[in-house]
Design an enzyme around this catalytic site. Structure first.
Site, mmCIF file in Angstrom:
data_model
loop_
_atom_site.group_PDB
_atom_site.id
_atom_site.type_symbol
_atom_site.label_atom_id
_atom_site.label_comp_id
_atom_site.label_asym_id
_atom_site.label_seq_id
_atom_site.Cartn_x
_atom_site.Cartn_y
_atom_site.Cartn_z
ATOM 1 N N ARG A 97 47.120 17.433 17.620
ATOM 2 C CA ARG A 97 46.888 17.938 18.992
ATOM 3 C C ARG A 97 48.054 18.832 19.431
ATOM 4 O O ARG A 97 47.820 19.883 20.052
ATOM 5 C CB ARG A 97 46.705 16.770 19.962
ATOM 6 C CG ARG A 97 46.490 17.206 21.402
ATOM 7 C CD ARG A 97 46.058 16.044 22.300
ATOM 8 N NE ARG A 97 46.015 16.433 23.700
ATOM 9 C CZ ARG A 97 46.860 15.997 24.642
ATOM 10 N NH1 ARG A 97 47.830 15.132 24.318
ATOM 11 N NH2 ARG A 97 46.753 16.423 25.883
ATOM 12 N N HIS A 108 47.618 22.631 20.655
ATOM 13 C CA HIS A 108 47.942 23.059 22.017
ATOM 14 C C HIS A 108 49.007 24.146 22.053
ATOM 15 O O HIS A 108 49.024 24.978 22.951
ATOM 16 C CB HIS A 108 48.351 21.853 22.874
ATOM 17 C CG HIS A 108 47.168 21.153 23.450
ATOM 18 N ND1 HIS A 108 47.115 20.685 24.739
ATOM 19 C CD2 HIS A 108 45.959 20.852 22.907
ATOM 20 C CE1 HIS A 108 45.934 20.142 24.971
ATOM 21 N NE2 HIS A 108 45.221 20.226 23.869
ATOM 22 N N TRP A 162 37.781 2.999 20.530
ATOM 23 C CA TRP A 162 38.373 1.688 20.316
ATOM 24 C C TRP A 162 37.959 1.173 18.932
ATOM 25 O O TRP A 162 38.381 0.146 18.498
ATOM 26 C CB TRP A 162 37.885 0.717 21.406
ATOM 27 C CG TRP A 162 38.029 1.360 22.754
ATOM 28 C CD1 TRP A 162 39.090 1.326 23.576
ATOM 29 C CD2 TRP A 162 37.083 2.238 23.394
ATOM 30 N NE1 TRP A 162 38.890 2.102 24.691
ATOM 31 C CE2 TRP A 162 37.660 2.676 24.605
ATOM 32 C CE3 TRP A 162 35.811 2.700 23.041
ATOM 33 C CZ2 TRP A 162 37.016 3.538 25.492
ATOM 34 C CZ3 TRP A 162 35.157 3.566 23.940
ATOM 35 C CH2 TRP A 162 35.765 3.979 25.134
HETATM 36 C C1 HEM Z 1 36.636 22.093 23.794
HETATM 37 C C2 HEM Z 1 37.790 21.930 23.139
HETATM 38 C C3 HEM Z 1 38.629 20.686 23.282
HETATM 39 C C4 HEM Z 1 38.786 19.846 24.364
HETATM 40 C C5 HEM Z 1 38.171 19.954 25.747
HETATM 41 C C6 HEM Z 1 39.699 18.789 23.929
HETATM 42 C C7 HEM Z 1 40.098 17.743 24.734
HETATM 43 C C8 HEM Z 1 40.845 16.660 24.306
HETATM 44 C C9 HEM Z 1 41.233 15.548 25.130
HETATM 45 C C10 HEM Z 1 40.891 15.367 26.610
HETATM 46 C C11 HEM Z 1 41.935 14.686 24.344
HETATM 47 C C12 HEM Z 1 42.574 13.364 24.758
HETATM 48 C C13 HEM Z 1 44.063 13.578 25.034
HETATM 49 C C14 HEM Z 1 44.691 12.245 25.454
HETATM 50 O O1 HEM Z 1 44.145 11.646 26.405
HETATM 51 O O2 HEM Z 1 45.714 11.836 24.845
HETATM 52 C C15 HEM Z 1 41.983 15.262 23.025
HETATM 53 C C16 HEM Z 1 42.605 14.674 21.947
HETATM 54 C C17 HEM Z 1 42.743 15.273 20.699
HETATM 55 N N1 HEM Z 1 42.374 16.572 20.394
HETATM 56 FE FE1 HEM Z 1 41.144 17.740 21.461
HETATM 57 N N2 HEM Z 1 40.087 19.000 22.623
HETATM 58 C C18 HEM Z 1 39.464 20.151 22.198
HETATM 59 C C19 HEM Z 1 39.612 20.760 20.949
HETATM 60 C C20 HEM Z 1 40.480 20.315 19.964
HETATM 61 C C21 HEM Z 1 40.837 21.071 18.777
HETATM 62 C C22 HEM Z 1 40.348 22.488 18.456
HETATM 63 C C23 HEM Z 1 41.692 20.287 18.054
HETATM 64 C C24 HEM Z 1 42.394 20.560 16.746
HETATM 65 C C25 HEM Z 1 42.092 21.519 15.879
HETATM 66 C C26 HEM Z 1 41.847 19.038 18.793
HETATM 67 C C27 HEM Z 1 42.585 17.969 18.360
HETATM 68 C C28 HEM Z 1 42.742 16.776 19.077
HETATM 69 C C29 HEM Z 1 43.333 15.563 18.525
HETATM 70 C C30 HEM Z 1 43.839 15.380 17.098
HETATM 71 C C31 HEM Z 1 43.329 14.615 19.545
HETATM 72 C C32 HEM Z 1 43.872 13.191 19.486
HETATM 73 C C33 HEM Z 1 45.270 13.181 20.066
HETATM 74 C C34 HEM Z 1 45.936 11.825 20.020
HETATM 75 O O3 HEM Z 1 45.496 10.967 19.233
HETATM 76 O O4 HEM Z 1 46.942 11.636 20.757
HETATM 77 N N3 HEM Z 1 41.102 19.082 19.944
HETATM 78 N N4 HEM Z 1 41.317 16.460 23.020
#
Ligand code: HEM
Ligand SMILES: Cc1cnc2ccccc2c1N
Length: 291
Positions: free
Chosen positions: A45, A49, A189
């Site tokens: 993430r 970002h 979960w």
């Molecule tokens: C429409 C596009 C996307 C939206 C709206 C989105 C939104 C989110 C949100 C809300 C979370 C939870 C963050 C938290 O509460 O800690 C999350 C986690 C995550 N996102 Fe996305 N995301 C998007 C696209 C992507 C893309 C393109 C990638 C990577 C190539 C990605 C990788 C991740 C990963 C790995 C997590 C888990 C983070 C963790 O375990 O702390 N996301 N995302």
């Protein structure tokens, strides 16, 4: 805005494989972090970002300058919680002072994908820590999870991605979890959010219902109530221009791996000009080096 890759003097594949190995070892020492999710999701993430602020039309944003720690980008609510990934990596900035934030943060994502069973991710160094705040992107470039498919399509188009690449990239939601204190969303979960697979697409094509709770609107799986999807995740099966790729990837993990590798490698390099013919590094996994 021109951002030219400049590799630190005398640094080559071995130097970056050493950094890769240090990051991989620290991940390995912290597998029980975050309820068993480990650091895989956090690092992917962070890499996404720092790159997803990119706008193709004026070549602003992207991973080049390591700008996330500077205002106003540092105040973007979508970046909540990313200090966890940055703090995990910061010791390697001290150990390897020649590495830039952008290179370290994107390399962290490459290690996380490869060490969690995902595809090889071609990666090139040369991002430069910026100091002039003029190039720090405004908040609002990263996606809001409460929106619909058209919003998702337009946002990824702004970065220069098509529908197939958009669906492939979001498949990274096979890793890690949501944290209410970061985004207001919660879960999953269930098991296996520490392995890079095509699980996200397989689950997405199953049955889901809106979760009854006092938090933000999100979905829960019909079968076990232990998995979750964001509204923007569900958008991938609601739009005709996305669902065909969801079905392809649910059926064929190798195809997902191939498309993800290409799109994610491109994501991490958005906005950066590399010398013609510069060859990306393909790092060995820890397992491959033990043989
Ligand atoms: C429409 C596009 C996307 C939206 C709206 C989105 C939104 C989110 C949100 C809300 C979370 C939870 C963050 C938290 O509460 O800690 C999350 C986690 C995550 N996102 Fe996305 N995301 C998007 C696209 C992507 C893309 C393109 C990638 C990577 C190539 C990605 C990788 C991740 C990963 C790995 C997590 C888990 C983070 C963790 O375990 O702390 N996301 N995302
Ligand atoms: C199964 C699933 C679905 N969506 C997600 C969104 C963000 C982070 C993790 C997710 C996840 N494990």
């Amino acid at each position: 805005v021109i951002k030219i890759a400049q590799v630190p003097e005398g640094k080559g594949f071995e130097d970056y494989q050493n950094v890769y190995n240090d990051i991989a070892a620290k991940i390995e020492d912290n597998l029980d972090f975050d309820g068993g999710a480990g650091y895989y999701g956090q690092l992917v993430r962070l890499s996404w970002h720092t790159s997803g602020t990119y706008t193709k039309s004026d070549n602003t944003g992207g991973s080049y300058g390591g700008t996330m720690i500077y205002s106003p980008e540092s105040f973007d609510g979508e970046n909540a919680g990313l200090a966890v990934g940055r703090d995990f990596l910061i010791e390697f900035k001290d150990k390897y002072p020649w590495i830039s934030r952008g290179d370290l943060w994107t390399l962290g994502g490459v290690v996380a994908v490869q060490e969690s069973g995902g595809p090889k991710i071609p990666w090139r160094p040369g991002r430069k820590d910026i100091y002039d705040r003029a190039t720090v992107p405004e908040p609002g470039k990263l996606p809001d999870a409460s929106k619909d498919g058209k919003y998702v399509r337009d946002l990824f188009k702004r970065m220069g991605f098509n529908d197939r690449e958009t669906v492939a990239l979001i498949g990274a939601h096979c890793l890690g979890k949501c944290h209410t204190y970061n985004s207001g969303y919660d879960g999953p979960w269930g098991p296996s959010f520490n392995m890079f697979t095509n699980d996200f697409y397989v689950r997405l094509l199953g049955g889901w219902h809106v979760k009854k709770w006092d938090g933000k609107k999100q979905y829960e799986d019909d079968e076990t109530n232990s998995f979750m999807m964001l509204p923007t995740d569900m958008a991938l099966k609601e739009e005709s221009y996305f669902i065909k790729y969801v079905k392809e990837y649910a059926k064929d993990q190798d195809l997902f791996f191939k498309d993800f590798s290409k799109a994610y490698s491109t994501l991490l390099e958005l906005g950066i000009s590399y010398p013609r013919g510069s060859k990306p590094f393909i790092f060995k996994t820890v397992d491959e080096q033990e043989e």
